[in-house]
Design a protein around this motif. Structure first.
Motif, PDB file in Angstrom:
ATOM      1  N   GLY A 195      -4.892   5.917   2.800  1.00  0.00           N
ATOM      2  CA  GLY A 195      -5.311   4.819   3.653  1.00  0.00           C
ATOM      3  C   GLY A 195      -6.784   4.501   3.548  1.00  0.00           C
ATOM      4  O   GLY A 195      -7.181   3.320   3.534  1.00  0.00           O
ATOM      5  N   TRP A 204      -7.476   2.449   0.473  1.00  0.00           N
ATOM      6  CA  TRP A 204      -7.116   1.044   0.638  1.00  0.00           C
ATOM      7  C   TRP A 204      -8.127   0.306   1.520  1.00  0.00           C
ATOM      8  O   TRP A 204      -8.437  -0.863   1.281  1.00  0.00           O
ATOM      9  N   SER A 205      -8.631   0.987   2.554  1.00  0.00           N
ATOM     10  CA  SER A 205      -9.625   0.354   3.420  1.00  0.00           C
ATOM     11  C   SER A 205     -10.876  -0.013   2.629  1.00  0.00           C
ATOM     12  O   SER A 205     -11.405  -1.130   2.744  1.00  0.00           O
ATOM     13  N   ALA A 222       0.816  -1.225   0.000  1.00  0.00           N
ATOM     14  CA  ALA A 222       0.000   0.000   0.000  1.00  0.00           C
ATOM     15  C   ALA A 222       0.841   1.263   0.000  1.00  0.00           C
ATOM     16  O   ALA A 222       0.315   2.342   0.301  1.00  0.00           O
ATOM     17  N   ASN A 223       2.117   1.161  -0.334  1.00  0.00           N
ATOM     18  CA  ASN A 223       2.977   2.345  -0.341  1.00  0.00           C
ATOM     19  C   ASN A 223       3.424   2.647  -1.767  1.00  0.00           C
ATOM     20  O   ASN A 223       3.420   1.769  -2.631  1.00  0.00           O
ATOM     21  N   GLU A 238      -0.053  -8.245   4.179  1.00  0.00           N
ATOM     22  CA  GLU A 238       0.506  -6.951   3.809  1.00  0.00           C
ATOM     23  C   GLU A 238       2.011  -7.051   3.653  1.00  0.00           C
ATOM     24  O   GLU A 238       2.705  -7.574   4.528  1.00  0.00           O
ATOM     25  N   MET A 262       1.033   0.149   6.427  1.00  0.00           N
ATOM     26  CA  MET A 262       0.256   1.203   5.774  1.00  0.00           C
ATOM     27  C   MET A 262      -1.238   0.924   5.886  1.00  0.00           C
ATOM     28  O   MET A 262      -2.053   1.715   5.413  1.00  0.00           O
ATOM     29  N   LEU A 263      -1.596  -0.195   6.499  1.00  0.00           N
ATOM     30  CA  LEU A 263      -2.994  -0.617   6.604  1.00  0.00           C
ATOM     31  C   LEU A 263      -3.427  -0.740   8.063  1.00  0.00           C
ATOM     32  O   LEU A 263      -4.294  -1.556   8.397  1.00  0.00           O
ATOM     33  N   ASP A 264      -2.822   0.083   8.913  1.00  0.00           N
ATOM     34  CA  ASP A 264      -3.186   0.120  10.339  1.00  0.00           C
ATOM     35  C   ASP A 264      -3.040  -1.239  11.020  1.00  0.00           C
ATOM     36  O   ASP A 264      -3.779  -1.552  11.960  1.00  0.00           O
TER      37      ASP A 264
END
Length: 327
Positions: A183, A186-187, A173-174, A204, A213-215
């Motif tokens: 973000g 992506w969610s 996700a970067n 990830e 990057m996805l919490d």
């Protein structure tokens, strides 16, 4: 380009000069590569180390020095400095700028990975007009590296409550600057992906900063070693990424890869071959893009459907030529 040189010149011994340490990892298993010279990143800030390595390379006498870049003054300067009987590269007419053999920049393909291959073919042995596919990107992972990657991916899925997943999906996700999707995007993307493909498990791939990057919603993997990252991605069934270095590494690790483009030119940087896909996401919501990924990779997303299709093809062949089926 290395693969093309190996195809044309079976006994070639190849030295590589690259900026930064990555090349040593990327080309570690290449049989034809003899020496890998890794110049310091931003070498002019490290003049002693930089000039020392340049001096070492300059002591070698090569049959051929190749500048595979289009428009790189630094690459051309190195080509002039190094000693070679022949020097090949792209050029702007009328000057060859230190080359003995050149191809006009106007003839360079748009795709970055295909340019140096075309350069080699332009001055390689005659093949009587035979059209060949471009070699795929490939860091040549060993069987052991791939097996280790599959084992770690399965462990990540099992320990994160995704042991029932039939399809392992990697997300990176970067990306740099405007290529990075936010973000929240992506969610929404992953929620739609899971809804459309409930049999998929998410892993990830963590960027170089070591932070999710996805919490941290999904199991993650990070390594500073390129081959380890490649092995993990090779253990996945599908890799999804924006246009960035990790996307190209996934392609070179031979995992089916979806590259998503919103800023850069997909015709220049898009993944090609081996079941890879590119999606231009401008004007689409994250949910729409997720559904497009599932549609583009339907056989991967639904293994049962893929098996059924293969069985149908076999049955069709049997019906078409039953007398050719061995007893």
């Amino acid at each position: 380009m290395i693969a093309e040189l190996e195809r044309l010149y079976k006994g070639a011994e190849i030295d590589i000069v690259a900026e930064g340490p990555a090349a040593a990892d990327v080309f570690a298993t290449f049989f034809s590569v003899k020496n890998i010279y890794c110049l310091p990143t931003r070498g002019f800030k490290h003049p002693i180390a930089f000039l020392s390595l340049i001096s070492r390379v300059r002591k070698n006498h090569y049959d051929l020095v190749i500048d595979p870049c289009v428009g790189s003054n630094f690459s051309r300067v190195l080509t002039r400095i190094f000693r070679g009987r022949h020097k090949l590269g792209f050029h702007d007419a009328p000057s060859l700028r230190g080359l003995t053999h050149g191809v006009p920049e106007s003839l360079a393909p748009r795709h970055m990975a295909k340019r140096p291959v075309s350069l080699i073919r332009g001055h390689g042995p005659s093949e009587d007009g035979v059209l060949r596919d471009f070699p795929p990107l490939d860091i040549r992972l060993s069987d052991a590296e791939r097996a280790q990657g599959r084992s770690i991916v399965r462990e990540l899925l099992d320990t994160s409550g995704q042991s029932a997943a039939k399809v392992a999906i990697g997300i990176f996700a970067n990306a740099t600057g405007a290529k990075r999707y936010p973000g929240l995007w992506w969610s929404e993307f992953i929620n739609a992906l899971k809804e459309t493909c409930p049999q998929g498990g998410i892993v990830e791939i963590i960027p170089a900063n070591g932070r999710s990057m996805l919490d941290s919603r999904w199991p993650g993997y990070y390594s500073s070693k390129i081959r380890r990252m490649g092995a993990i991605m090779a253990g996945l069934d599908l890799m999804i990424s924006a246009d960035c270095g990790v996307m190209h590494l996934a392609v070179a690790s031979h995992v089916p890869t979806v590259g998503m483009f919103s800023v850069t030119d997909a015709n220049v940087y898009g993944p090609y071959g081996l079941g890879n896909r590119l999606l231009v996401t401008n004007g689409s919501t994250a949910s729409d893009v997720a559904r497009s990924v599932v549609a583009a990779c339907s056989q991967l997303m639904d293994p049962c459907a893929a098996i059924a299709e293969n069985v149908a093809q076999v049955l069709s062949q049997i019906q078409a030529a039953p007398d050719q089926i061995p007893g």
